[in-house]
Design a protein around this motif. Structure first.
Motif, PDB file in Angstrom:
ATOM      1  N   THR A  64       0.702  -0.987  -0.048  1.00 40.99           N
ATOM      2  CA  THR A  64      -0.071   0.077  -0.134  1.00 40.99           C
ATOM      3  C   THR A  64       1.001   1.288  -0.011  1.00 40.99           C
ATOM      4  O   THR A  64       1.740   1.397   0.737  1.00 40.99           O
ATOM      5  CB  THR A  64      -0.895  -0.029   1.128  1.00 40.99           C
ATOM      6  OG1 THR A  64      -1.491  -1.049   1.173  1.00 40.99           O
ATOM      7  CG2 THR A  64      -1.913   0.933   1.264  1.00 40.99           C
ATOM      8  N   VAL A  65       0.750   2.194  -1.073  1.00 36.97           N
ATOM      9  CA  VAL A  65       1.576   3.382  -0.974  1.00 36.97           C
ATOM     10  C   VAL A  65       0.130   4.307  -0.851  1.00 36.97           C
ATOM     11  O   VAL A  65      -0.539   4.545  -1.658  1.00 36.97           O
ATOM     12  CB  VAL A  65       2.173   3.591  -2.390  1.00 36.97           C
ATOM     13  CG1 VAL A  65       2.732   4.914  -2.287  1.00 36.97           C
ATOM     14  CG2 VAL A  65       3.271   2.365  -2.611  1.00 36.97           C
ATOM     15  N   ASP A  66       0.499   5.357   0.273  1.00 36.13           N
ATOM     16  CA  ASP A  66      -0.284   6.289   0.599  1.00 36.13           C
ATOM     17  C   ASP A  66       0.311   7.648  -0.095  1.00 36.13           C
ATOM     18  O   ASP A  66       1.217   8.010   0.289  1.00 36.13           O
ATOM     19  CB  ASP A  66      -0.310   6.352   2.065  1.00 36.13           C
ATOM     20  CG  ASP A  66      -1.458   7.328   2.699  1.00 36.13           C
ATOM     21  OD1 ASP A  66      -2.318   7.461   1.853  1.00 36.13           O
ATOM     22  OD2 ASP A  66      -1.340   7.786   3.962  1.00 36.13           O
ATOM     23  N   ARG A  67      -0.661   8.001  -0.890  1.00 35.93           N
ATOM     24  CA  ARG A  67      -0.337   9.449  -1.385  1.00 35.93           C
ATOM     25  C   ARG A  67      -1.203  10.633  -0.650  1.00 35.93           C
ATOM     26  O   ARG A  67      -2.194  10.524  -0.574  1.00 35.93           O
ATOM     27  CB  ARG A  67      -0.564   9.538  -3.000  1.00 35.93           C
ATOM     28  CG  ARG A  67       0.124   8.557  -3.809  1.00 35.93           C
ATOM     29  CD  ARG A  67      -0.378   8.779  -5.014  1.00 35.93           C
ATOM     30  NE  ARG A  67      -0.338  10.068  -5.433  1.00 35.93           N
ATOM     31  CZ  ARG A  67      -0.888  10.276  -7.053  1.00 35.93           C
ATOM     32  NH1 ARG A  67      -0.893   9.292  -7.769  1.00 35.93           N
ATOM     33  NH2 ARG A  67      -0.725  11.564  -7.207  1.00 35.93           N
ATOM     34  N   ARG A  68      -0.126  11.429   0.105  1.00 31.57           N
ATOM     35  CA  ARG A  68      -0.679  12.633   0.869  1.00 31.57           C
ATOM     36  C   ARG A  68      -0.310  13.832   0.359  1.00 31.57           C
ATOM     37  O   ARG A  68       0.951  14.035  -0.236  1.00 31.57           O
ATOM     38  CB  ARG A  68      -0.271  12.220   2.299  1.00 31.57           C
ATOM     39  CG  ARG A  68      -0.980  10.935   2.812  1.00 31.57           C
ATOM     40  CD  ARG A  68      -1.104  10.773   4.205  1.00 31.57           C
ATOM     41  NE  ARG A  68      -0.122  11.418   5.009  1.00 31.57           N
ATOM     42  CZ  ARG A  68       0.488  10.909   5.962  1.00 31.57           C
ATOM     43  NH1 ARG A  68       0.699   9.186   6.083  1.00 31.57           N
ATOM     44  NH2 ARG A  68       1.384  11.332   6.850  1.00 31.57           N
ATOM     45  N   ASP A  84       2.495  18.142   6.604  1.00 27.93           N
ATOM     46  CA  ASP A  84       1.473  17.196   6.417  1.00 27.93           C
ATOM     47  C   ASP A  84       0.416  18.387   6.398  1.00 27.93           C
ATOM     48  O   ASP A  84      -0.092  18.855   7.139  1.00 27.93           O
ATOM     49  CB  ASP A  84       1.298  16.261   7.211  1.00 27.93           C
ATOM     50  CG  ASP A  84       0.118  15.375   6.558  1.00 27.93           C
ATOM     51  OD1 ASP A  84      -0.786  15.588   5.858  1.00 27.93           O
ATOM     52  OD2 ASP A  84       0.409  14.080   7.053  1.00 27.93           O
ATOM     53  N   SER A  86      -2.882  17.709   6.308  1.00 34.49           N
ATOM     54  CA  SER A  86      -4.160  17.124   7.097  1.00 34.49           C
ATOM     55  C   SER A  86      -3.885  17.344   8.340  1.00 34.49           C
ATOM     56  O   SER A  86      -5.144  17.731   9.254  1.00 34.49           O
ATOM     57  CB  SER A  86      -4.275  15.577   6.678  1.00 34.49           C
ATOM     58  OG  SER A  86      -3.205  14.918   6.789  1.00 34.49           O
ATOM     59  N   GLN A 112       2.716  16.182  -3.585  1.00 36.58           N
ATOM     60  CA  GLN A 112       2.215  14.906  -3.066  1.00 36.58           C
ATOM     61  C   GLN A 112       3.404  14.174  -2.837  1.00 36.58           C
ATOM     62  O   GLN A 112       4.340  14.001  -3.506  1.00 36.58           O
ATOM     63  CB  GLN A 112       1.356  14.278  -3.984  1.00 36.58           C
ATOM     64  CG  GLN A 112      -0.174  14.954  -4.048  1.00 36.58           C
ATOM     65  CD  GLN A 112      -1.210  14.021  -4.568  1.00 36.58           C
ATOM     66  OE1 GLN A 112      -0.805  13.158  -5.749  1.00 36.58           O
ATOM     67  NE2 GLN A 112      -2.435  14.171  -4.426  1.00 36.58           N
ATOM     68  N   GLY A 114       4.499  10.279  -1.912  1.00 42.39           N
ATOM     69  CA  GLY A 114       4.036   8.773  -1.714  1.00 42.39           C
ATOM     70  C   GLY A 114       4.865   8.163  -0.750  1.00 42.39           C
ATOM     71  O   GLY A 114       6.039   8.319  -0.478  1.00 42.39           O
ATOM     72  N   HIS A 116       5.133   4.690   2.391  1.00 43.44           N
ATOM     73  CA  HIS A 116       4.918   3.233   2.337  1.00 43.44           C
ATOM     74  C   HIS A 116       5.582   2.999   3.819  1.00 43.44           C
ATOM     75  O   HIS A 116       6.726   3.127   3.954  1.00 43.44           O
ATOM     76  CB  HIS A 116       5.687   2.433   1.388  1.00 43.44           C
ATOM     77  CG  HIS A 116       5.410   0.998   1.593  1.00 43.44           C
ATOM     78  ND1 HIS A 116       4.410   0.065   1.624  1.00 43.44           N
ATOM     79  CD2 HIS A 116       6.414   0.166   1.766  1.00 43.44           C
ATOM     80  CE1 HIS A 116       4.667  -0.905   1.922  1.00 43.44           C
ATOM     81  NE2 HIS A 116       6.095  -1.152   2.128  1.00 43.44           N
ATOM     82  N   GLU A 117       4.686   2.364   4.626  1.00 47.04           N
ATOM     83  CA  GLU A 117       5.025   2.191   6.172  1.00 47.04           C
ATOM     84  C   GLU A 117       5.772   3.278   6.732  1.00 47.04           C
ATOM     85  O   GLU A 117       6.968   3.229   7.370  1.00 47.04           O
ATOM     86  CB  GLU A 117       5.760   0.891   5.964  1.00 47.04           C
ATOM     87  CG  GLU A 117       5.250  -0.337   5.749  1.00 47.04           C
ATOM     88  CD  GLU A 117       5.911  -1.484   5.610  1.00 47.04           C
ATOM     89  OE1 GLU A 117       7.198  -1.380   5.667  1.00 47.04           O
ATOM     90  OE2 GLU A 117       5.305  -2.838   5.172  1.00 47.04           O
TER      91      GLU A 117
END
Length: 187
Positions: A64-68, A84, A86, A112, A114, A116-117
């Motif tokens: 899972t790669v979370d793009r924030r 960040d 958010s 943005q 990306g 991961h963990e």
């Protein structure tokens, strides 16, 4: 654990300790023999592209790669500090991850990242940015936009090629993927 039948564009596969994003895929069912999935994968960290084939139903490990959304704050030695958007936490990203993006980043630029963990993998800049030309040789009378180009240094310290008529202090739009001059920006 997923199978090769679950592969779609954008799927991130963990293989040999590295993360690969599927750029293209094709499910193939030949008349003779077993079905398989042909993929084109891009290494998330290095950008290297490879072709890889999986047998139908083969087990694959997905990641899972979370793009924030983040905002660039400042450079701290060799590292870059982002906030960040958010939860307003700060994240320090090493220069290796930022790469050539450094040439286009001014403070308060939204990007943005990306993840991961909890580890930043890559930074995605906007398609273009507006920067001011801090130094270029003066244009000569008669220089036209259809003529040649000359080097110009922008406020991040990066050097680009611009038309001969541009002067120091002009704001220009630059493509962040190629580093090309896209046009002049009027205030």
């Amino acid at each position: 654990m997923a199978t090769s039948n679950d592969i779609k564009n954008g799927t991130v596969i963990k293989d040999s300790g590295q993360l690969w994003s599927v750029v293209e895929f094709q499910h193939v069912k030949p008349g003779k023999g077993g079905a398989f999935v042909r993929t084109k994968q891009k290494n998330i960290v290095s950008g290297k592209i490879i072709d890889k084939t999986y047998n139908a139903g083969a087990k694959i490990e997905t990641a899972t790669v979370d793009r924030r959304d983040f905002q660039y704050l400042y450079k701290d030695g060799a590292d870059f500090v982002f906030m960040d958007l958010s939860d307003y936490d700060q994240l320090t990203v090493p220069a290796v991850v930022v790469g050539d993006g450094e040439n286009y980043m001014l403070e308060n630029l939204n990007v943005q990242i990306g993840m991961h963990e909890g580890e930043p993998l890559y930074i995605e800049l906007p398609a273009s940015v507006i920067l001011e030309v801090t130094y270029t040789e003066p244009g000569l009378q008669g220089d036209r936009s259809t003529g040649g180009t000359k080097p110009a240094k922008v406020e991040t310290g990066y050097e680009i090629q611009v038309p001969l008529f541009l002067e120091t202090g002009t704001k220009v739009k630059i493509d962040t993927r190629t580093g090309d001059y896209l046009g002049r920006v009027n205030d």
